[in-house]
Design a protein around this motif. Structure first.
Motif, short mmCIF file in Angstrom:
data_model
loop_
_atom_site.label_atom_id
_atom_site.label_comp_id
_atom_site.label_asym_id
_atom_site.label_seq_id
_atom_site.Cartn_x
_atom_site.Cartn_y
_atom_site.Cartn_z
N UNK A 108 -42.17 57.27 -18.92
CA UNK A 108 -42.67 56.37 -19.96
C UNK A 108 -43.46 57.12 -21.02
N UNK A 109 -44.06 58.25 -20.65
CA UNK A 109 -44.92 58.99 -21.59
C UNK A 109 -44.14 59.86 -22.57
N UNK A 110 -42.85 60.05 -22.32
CA UNK A 110 -42.07 60.92 -23.23
C UNK A 110 -41.86 60.24 -24.58
N UNK A 111 -42.10 60.96 -25.68
CA UNK A 111 -41.82 60.37 -26.99
C UNK A 111 -40.34 60.03 -27.11
N UNK A 112 -40.04 58.90 -27.69
CA UNK A 112 -38.65 58.46 -27.90
C UNK A 112 -38.42 58.37 -29.40
N UNK A 113 -37.40 59.07 -29.86
CA UNK A 113 -37.09 59.09 -31.30
C UNK A 113 -35.92 58.15 -31.58
N UNK A 114 -36.10 57.29 -32.57
CA UNK A 114 -35.04 56.38 -32.99
C UNK A 114 -34.50 56.83 -34.35
N UNK A 115 -33.21 56.74 -34.52
CA UNK A 115 -32.58 57.14 -35.78
C UNK A 115 -31.69 58.35 -35.59
N UNK A 116 -30.91 58.70 -36.56
CA UNK A 116 -30.01 59.87 -36.46
C UNK A 116 -30.80 61.16 -36.39
N UNK A 117 -30.22 62.15 -35.74
CA UNK A 117 -30.94 63.42 -35.57
C UNK A 117 -31.24 64.09 -36.90
N UNK A 118 -30.39 63.80 -37.92
CA UNK A 118 -30.62 64.42 -39.23
C UNK A 118 -31.89 63.86 -39.91
N UNK A 119 -32.22 62.60 -39.57
CA UNK A 119 -33.38 61.97 -40.22
C UNK A 119 -33.98 60.94 -39.26
N UNK A 120 -34.80 61.37 -38.30
CA UNK A 120 -35.41 60.42 -37.36
C UNK A 120 -36.22 59.35 -38.10
N UNK A 121 -35.99 58.13 -37.72
CA UNK A 121 -36.63 57.00 -38.41
C UNK A 121 -37.97 56.63 -37.80
N UNK A 122 -38.03 56.67 -36.48
CA UNK A 122 -39.22 56.15 -35.79
C UNK A 122 -39.43 56.93 -34.50
N UNK A 123 -40.68 57.27 -34.19
CA UNK A 123 -41.02 57.91 -32.93
C UNK A 123 -41.98 57.01 -32.16
N UNK A 124 -41.59 56.69 -30.94
CA UNK A 124 -42.42 55.83 -30.09
C UNK A 124 -43.22 56.71 -29.14
N UNK A 125 -44.55 56.55 -29.15
CA UNK A 125 -45.43 57.35 -28.29
C UNK A 125 -46.48 56.45 -27.65
N UNK A 126 -46.12 55.76 -26.57
CA UNK A 126 -47.11 54.91 -25.91
C UNK A 126 -48.11 55.73 -25.11
N UNK A 127 -49.30 55.17 -24.93
CA UNK A 127 -50.23 55.74 -23.96
C UNK A 127 -49.76 55.30 -22.58
N UNK A 128 -49.92 56.16 -21.59
CA UNK A 128 -49.48 55.83 -20.23
C UNK A 128 -50.60 56.14 -19.25
#
Length: 294
Positions: A116-136
């Motif tokens: 759960x703590x791993x950052x998750x990147x949304x969007x194409x690899x050429x231009x990531x749109x959003x990075x999710x970084x929850x506290x765990x």
């Protein structure tokens, strides 16, 4: 179906809203302690047939900074669909409340917590749109509290620690430290914590140990759990007494009681069934007749 540990891992933040400040310190993040906390509705359902619900949602008021929205999610296992849901929650909360959202994930096992703590990147690899970084918060970073003096300093954090370390080899010492502290804690504070820990331990082996500790160390509390334990104890005592009566009658009447039948009688905890066997024992010519209509 939502499990009781799932409920406990996020409900503790509703019962003790200030807990997030201590948890954030443990996680090494500097958040200004809130001056007030408001529990908000968790229903994030849209006007269309799509239901999304958070576990717990709090509005934290702070001095000098803008209010913060804290979403607390209890996570019992890895779920590849969850990061997308969490990103949706963050976006929806920002849109609805116009306040910055923060997501805290609470776990009871290290593998799930690290996932759960791993950052998750949304969007194409050429231009990531959003990075999710929850506290765990989980067994990998929540401190193990076995010293009653440490538990007494912060009962809310000690309770969360107990729940997140349910499979820790030292869980017996952890639970004993909690009953030691709760023994001289006012009942209006102690009773909800007793219930919360019982809920958080769920069906793990530590749950039975907690029940025994509560029955022995905290026997004077009138919480629902203690009442349940006393009721169970009374029922067990009645069952044992009735089993002894059945065996006594059979033996006095000269009826042979094989080991299998004896075990069947002594391990039964159904008071109605035991009463029925007791009636049968008065006239039966063998133990088979006692159990004839099972």
């Amino acid at each position: 179906m939502v499990s009781s540990p799932h409920e406990a891992m996020h409900r503790i933040f509703q019962d003790h809203p200030g807990l997030f400040s201590r948890v954030s310190e443990v996680l090494g993040i500097d958040f200004t302690p809130p001056t007030s906390v408001t529990v908000l509705p968790t229903d994030l359902t849209e006007p269309r047939p799509l239901e999304r619900r958070l576990d717990t949602l709090l509005r934290l008021e702070t001095e000098g900074d803008e209010p913060l929205l804290l979403a607390v999610e209890a996570q019992g296992k890895k779920d590849p669909d969850k990061p997308a849901s969490w990103a949706y929650y963050a976006s929806y909360l920002l849109t609805k409340y116009r306040l910055q959202p923060m997501l805290l994930i609470v776990c009871q096992d290290r593998a799930t917590a690290e996932w759960a703590a791993r950052p998750v990147v949304f969007g194409p690899r050429q231009w990531p749109l959003l990075t999710l970084r929850p506290l765990v918060a989980g067994p990998h970073n929540v401190p193990v509290i076995t010293d009653p003096a440490e538990a007494r300093k912060d009962l809310a954090l000690a309770t969360l620690s107990t729940i997140t370390h349910v499979t820790n080899p030292d869980i017996g010492t952890i639970l004993k430290s909690m009953t030691t502290v709760l023994r001289d804690t006012p009942s209006n504070i102690a009773d909800p914590i007793i219930e919360l820990i019982a809920q958080g331990l769920g069906k793990y082996p530590a749950a039975e140990l907690w029940r025994k500790l509560v029955a022995v160390d905290l026997s004077f509390y009138k919480s629902p759990l203690s009442q349940e334990l006393r009721a169970e104890g009374r029922a067990e005592g009645q069952a044992a007494s009735r089993s002894e009566d059945i065996l006594f009658i059979l033996e006095r009447r000269g009826i042979d009681v094989p080991d299998e039948a004896r075990e069947h009688i002594t391990t039964c905890d159904d008071l109605d069934l035991l009463r029925h066997w007791l009636d049968r024992a008065l006239t039966a010519s063998s133990t088979d007749e006692v159990f004839a209509d099972e």
